[in-house]
Design an enzyme around this catalytic site. Sequence first.
Site, PDB file in Angstrom:
ATOM      1  N   GLY A  53      -2.536  -4.075   2.020  1.00 50.15           N
ATOM      2  CA  GLY A  53      -3.304  -4.160   0.788  1.00 50.15           C
ATOM      3  C   GLY A  53      -2.996  -2.980  -0.103  1.00 50.15           C
ATOM      4  CB  CYS A  54      -5.125  -1.113  -2.453  1.00 50.59           C
ATOM      5  SG  CYS A  54      -5.147   0.448  -3.352  1.00 50.59           S
TER       6      CYS A  54
END
Length: 226
Positions: A53-54
Site C-alpha cells: 500500500g502507501c
Amino acid sequence: MRRSAFIFAATLALGAAACQQPALAAESVVTAPQAKRIAKEGEGLKTAIFAGGCFWGVEGVFSHVKGVTSAVSGYHGGTERSARYDIVSSGITDHAEAVKVTYDPSVIRYDQLLRIFFSVVTDPTQLNRQGPDTGPQYRNALIPTSAEQLAVAKAYLAQLTAAKLWDRPIVTKIERAQAFYPAEGYHQDFMLNNPRHGYIVRWDAPKVAALKQLYPGVYTASFQRN
C-alpha cells in the site's frame, strides 16, 4: 479516497484536528506466527523489497526495526520514464509503491521482517488496495532479491494460508524483482518529517505503535534515516 487526494485535502480538512485525536487502529493488526523456515542469508547487509500500500507507512514501520539500516520509498517495476508520483498514482503504470529495505541479517532476519510485514504493515486479503488507497499501484506483494528470500517467502505464505488468521483469502503475491526507482525526495522519511499529517495520524502512526506493542524486542525509537 485515494492518498493522492488525501495529500491535498487531509492537511487542510484534518490537519491539526486529526493530530489531537487518539490514534485509530491500523486497518489490519494481527500477531502473525514465527516462520517455520528460518532465513539463512549469511553475513553482510541484504536488501528486500516490500509493497504494502502507501509507501509512507511501509517505510515508517521498517525504519523503526532494529537491524534495518535503510528504508527507501520508491516504485517497483514499470519503466523509469513513468516512475513519477503523478503518473504512478493514476494507476495506469505497472509500478507498485514499494520500499527497499536494507538490513543486517545478524540482527533481523528476512523471515522476521515478513512476520512484521504481515502483522502490522499490510492486510494481505485486500486486492489492489490498502486502507483508503485503491488501484494496482497499492497492491501488496513480496519482492525477494535472492533465492533464499524467495524460498522463505513461499514457505511463509503457505504457512499463513494454513493458519487462517484472516476471514478472507490471502491475495499477496510474490513478484520477480525488477527495477526499483526511488521516489521523489519529499516522500522519503515522510512520517518522520510530517508526524502531524492527517494521513499519517490516521493510517500509519498506529502501525508503528502496533510494532512497538507486539514486537518490543525489535522496535527502536531511533528512526533510521535514508
